[in-house]
Design a protein around this motif. Structure first.
Motif, PDB file in Angstrom:
ATOM      1  N   MET A   1       0.825  -1.175   0.000  1.00 38.39           N
ATOM      2  CA  MET A   1       0.000   0.000   0.000  1.00 38.39           C
ATOM      3  C   MET A   1       0.881   1.254   0.000  1.00 38.39           C
ATOM      4  SD  MET A   1      -2.886   1.465  -0.018  1.00 38.39           S
ATOM      5  CE  MET A   1      -4.337   0.743   0.599  1.00 38.39           C
ATOM      6  N   ARG A   2       1.909   1.230   0.802  1.00 39.70           N
ATOM      7  CA  ARG A   2       2.795   2.393   0.872  1.00 39.70           C
ATOM      8  C   ARG A   2       3.478   2.656  -0.474  1.00 39.70           C
ATOM      9  NH1 ARG A   2       2.445   3.333   6.146  1.00 39.70           N
ATOM     10  NH2 ARG A   2       2.590   1.666   7.614  1.00 39.70           N
ATOM     11  N   ALA A   3       3.870   1.597  -1.157  1.00 42.70           N
ATOM     12  CA  ALA A   3       4.513   1.762  -2.466  1.00 42.70           C
ATOM     13  C   ALA A   3       3.543   2.394  -3.467  1.00 42.70           C
ATOM     14  CB  ALA A   3       5.008   0.413  -2.976  1.00 42.70           C
ATOM     15  N   ALA A   4       2.274   2.036  -3.369  1.00 44.53           N
ATOM     16  CA  ALA A   4       1.272   2.602  -4.280  1.00 44.53           C
ATOM     17  C   ALA A   4       1.003   4.074  -3.966  1.00 44.53           C
ATOM     18  CB  ALA A   4      -0.022   1.799  -4.202  1.00 44.53           C
ATOM     19  N   LEU A   5       1.094   4.448  -2.701  1.00 45.88           N
ATOM     20  CA  LEU A   5       0.831   5.828  -2.286  1.00 45.88           C
ATOM     21  C   LEU A   5       2.022   6.767  -2.482  1.00 45.88           C
ATOM     22  CD1 LEU A   5      -1.139   5.238   1.019  1.00 45.88           C
ATOM     23  CD2 LEU A   5      -2.050   6.018  -1.153  1.00 45.88           C
ATOM     24  N   LYS A   6       3.214   6.209  -2.476  1.00 44.25           N
ATOM     25  CA  LYS A   6       4.425   7.027  -2.503  1.00 44.25           C
ATOM     26  C   LYS A   6       4.465   8.059  -3.635  1.00 44.25           C
ATOM     27  CE  LYS A   6       9.399   6.852  -2.272  1.00 44.25           C
ATOM     28  NZ  LYS A   6      10.592   6.069  -2.182  1.00 44.25           N
ATOM     29  N   PRO A   7       4.158   7.715  -4.888  1.00 37.81           N
ATOM     30  CA  PRO A   7       4.231   8.723  -5.953  1.00 37.81           C
ATOM     31  C   PRO A   7       3.226   9.868  -5.785  1.00 37.81           C
ATOM     32  CG  PRO A   7       3.974   6.518  -6.884  1.00 37.81           C
ATOM     33  CD  PRO A   7       3.828   6.398  -5.415  1.00 37.81           C
ATOM     34  N   PHE A   8       2.119   9.600  -5.127  1.00 38.85           N
ATOM     35  CA  PHE A   8       1.079  10.610  -4.977  1.00 38.85           C
ATOM     36  C   PHE A   8       1.307  11.508  -3.767  1.00 38.85           C
ATOM     37  CE2 PHE A   8      -0.823   6.961  -7.139  1.00 38.85           C
ATOM     38  CZ  PHE A   8      -1.177   7.575  -8.327  1.00 38.85           C
ATOM     39  N   LEU A   9       1.810  10.923  -2.692  1.00 41.95           N
ATOM     40  CA  LEU A   9       2.002  11.687  -1.464  1.00 41.95           C
ATOM     41  C   LEU A   9       3.311  12.477  -1.462  1.00 41.95           C
ATOM     42  CD1 LEU A   9       0.722   9.133   1.195  1.00 41.95           C
ATOM     43  CD2 LEU A   9      -0.487  11.040   0.155  1.00 41.95           C
ATOM     44  N   LYS A  10       4.289  11.993  -2.198  1.00 39.88           N
ATOM     45  CA  LYS A  10       5.594  12.663  -2.300  1.00 39.88           C
ATOM     46  C   LYS A  10       6.179  12.967  -0.928  1.00 39.88           C
ATOM     47  CE  LYS A  10       4.609  14.324  -6.794  1.00 39.88           C
ATOM     48  NZ  LYS A  10       3.778  15.042  -7.606  1.00 39.88           N
ATOM     49  N   LEU A  11       6.150  11.959  -0.072  1.00 37.16           N
ATOM     50  CA  LEU A  11       6.728  12.078   1.258  1.00 37.16           C
ATOM     51  C   LEU A  11       8.038  11.312   1.310  1.00 37.16           C
ATOM     52  CD1 LEU A  11       3.562  11.386   3.435  1.00 37.16           C
ATOM     53  CD2 LEU A  11       4.689  13.588   3.089  1.00 37.16           C
ATOM     54  N   PRO A  12       8.972  11.747   2.153  1.00 31.75           N
ATOM     55  CA  PRO A  12      10.204  10.965   2.334  1.00 31.75           C
ATOM     56  C   PRO A  12       9.865   9.572   2.863  1.00 31.75           C
ATOM     57  CG  PRO A  12      10.388  13.131   3.381  1.00 31.75           C
ATOM     58  CD  PRO A  12       8.967  12.972   2.937  1.00 31.75           C
ATOM     59  N   GLU A  14      11.055   7.838   5.225  1.00 34.85           N
ATOM     60  CA  GLU A  14      10.980   7.748   6.691  1.00 34.85           C
ATOM     61  C   GLU A  14       9.608   8.205   7.196  1.00 34.85           C
ATOM     62  OE1 GLU A  14      13.369  10.009   5.272  1.00 34.85           O
ATOM     63  OE2 GLU A  14      14.671   8.291   4.904  1.00 34.85           O
ATOM     64  N   VAL A  15       9.073   9.227   6.581  1.00 35.67           N
ATOM     65  CA  VAL A  15       7.761   9.744   6.982  1.00 35.67           C
ATOM     66  C   VAL A  15       6.664   8.794   6.514  1.00 35.67           C
ATOM     67  CG1 VAL A  15       6.123  11.653   6.728  1.00 35.67           C
ATOM     68  CG2 VAL A  15       8.583  12.120   6.946  1.00 35.67           C
ATOM     69  N   LEU A  16       6.759   8.340   5.284  1.00 37.04           N
ATOM     70  CA  LEU A  16       5.761   7.427   4.737  1.00 37.04           C
ATOM     71  C   LEU A  16       5.684   6.135   5.549  1.00 37.04           C
ATOM     72  CD1 LEU A  16       3.685   7.052   2.511  1.00 37.04           C
ATOM     73  CD2 LEU A  16       5.468   6.067   1.092  1.00 37.04           C
ATOM     74  N   ALA A  17       6.800   5.691   6.062  1.00 36.79           N
ATOM     75  CA  ALA A  17       6.825   4.463   6.868  1.00 36.79           C
ATOM     76  C   ALA A  17       6.035   4.631   8.160  1.00 36.79           C
ATOM     77  CB  ALA A  17       8.265   4.076   7.183  1.00 36.79           C
ATOM     78  N   LYS A  18       5.884   5.865   8.644  1.00 31.55           N
ATOM     79  CA  LYS A  18       5.166   6.112   9.900  1.00 31.55           C
ATOM     80  C   LYS A  18       3.698   6.472   9.707  1.00 31.55           C
ATOM     81  CE  LYS A  18       9.300   7.508  12.315  1.00 31.55           C
ATOM     82  NZ  LYS A  18      10.008   8.563  13.032  1.00 31.55           N
ATOM     83  N   VAL A  19       3.280   6.641   8.451  1.00 30.56           N
ATOM     84  CA  VAL A  19       1.880   6.981   8.186  1.00 30.56           C
ATOM     85  C   VAL A  19       1.019   5.749   8.472  1.00 30.56           C
ATOM     86  CG1 VAL A  19       0.217   7.593   6.381  1.00 30.56           C
ATOM     87  CG2 VAL A  19       2.446   8.719   6.461  1.00 30.56           C
ATOM     88  N   PRO A  20       0.044   5.883   9.393  1.00 35.53           N
ATOM     89  CA  PRO A  20      -0.801   4.724   9.687  1.00 35.53           C
ATOM     90  C   PRO A  20      -1.743   4.420   8.518  1.00 35.53           C
ATOM     91  CG  PRO A  20      -1.533   6.629  10.943  1.00 35.53           C
ATOM     92  CD  PRO A  20      -0.294   7.040  10.208  1.00 35.53           C
ATOM     93  N   ILE A  21      -1.861   3.157   8.205  1.00 38.92           N
ATOM     94  CA  ILE A  21      -2.778   2.712   7.155  1.00 38.92           C
ATOM     95  C   ILE A  21      -3.806   1.813   7.829  1.00 38.92           C
ATOM     96  CG2 ILE A  21      -3.015   1.386   5.027  1.00 38.92           C
ATOM     97  CD1 ILE A  21      -0.181   2.269   4.310  1.00 38.92           C
ATOM     98  N   THR A  22      -5.055   2.254   7.804  1.00 40.21           N
ATOM     99  CA  THR A  22      -6.121   1.495   8.449  1.00 40.21           C
ATOM    100  C   THR A  22      -6.954   0.765   7.409  1.00 40.21           C
ATOM    101  OG1 THR A  22      -7.576   3.406   8.403  1.00 40.21           O
ATOM    102  CG2 THR A  22      -6.252   3.112  10.374  1.00 40.21           C
ATOM    103  N   ARG A  23      -7.551  -0.313   7.844  1.00 37.14           N
ATOM    104  CA  ARG A  23      -8.429  -1.093   6.964  1.00 37.14           C
ATOM    105  C   ARG A  23      -9.764  -0.352   6.855  1.00 37.14           C
ATOM    106  NH1 ARG A  23      -8.577  -5.887   4.866  1.00 37.14           N
ATOM    107  NH2 ARG A  23      -6.855  -6.840   5.981  1.00 37.14           N
ATOM    108  N   PRO A  24     -10.254  -0.154   5.637  1.00 36.42           N
ATOM    109  CA  PRO A  24     -11.543   0.523   5.478  1.00 36.42           C
ATOM    110  C   PRO A  24     -12.676  -0.265   6.132  1.00 36.42           C
ATOM    111  CG  PRO A  24     -10.449   0.257   3.353  1.00 36.42           C
ATOM    112  CD  PRO A  24      -9.643  -0.494   4.362  1.00 36.42           C
TER     113      PRO A  24
END
Length: 58
Positions: A1-12, A14-24
């Motif tokens: 999920m993080r790999a799919a979000l990375k191009p859109f969020l443009k976060l480093p 280290e920051v992306l690794a700490k973003v919580p991803i919850t189940r819908p």
């Protein structure tokens, strides 16, 4: 999920690794639906007030 979000969020990485991803959660309660009905009534988006109990399939 993080790999799919990375191009859109443009976060480093280290920051992306700490973003919580919850189940819908697709569960809808009458109280949640009543909130939206009231909000739509306040904005004159509804002509009548629907029965939220009847709007939720059981």
């Amino acid at each position: 999920m993080r790999a799919a979000l990375k191009p859109f969020l443009k976060l480093p990485a280290e920051v992306l690794a700490k973003v919580p991803i919850t189940r819908p959660n697709a569960t809808l309660t009458p109280d949640q639906l009543a909130y939206w009905v009231e909000l739509m009534k306040d904005q004159d988006m509804l002509k009548t007030t629907p029965d939220v109990q009847r709007l939720i399939a059981k």
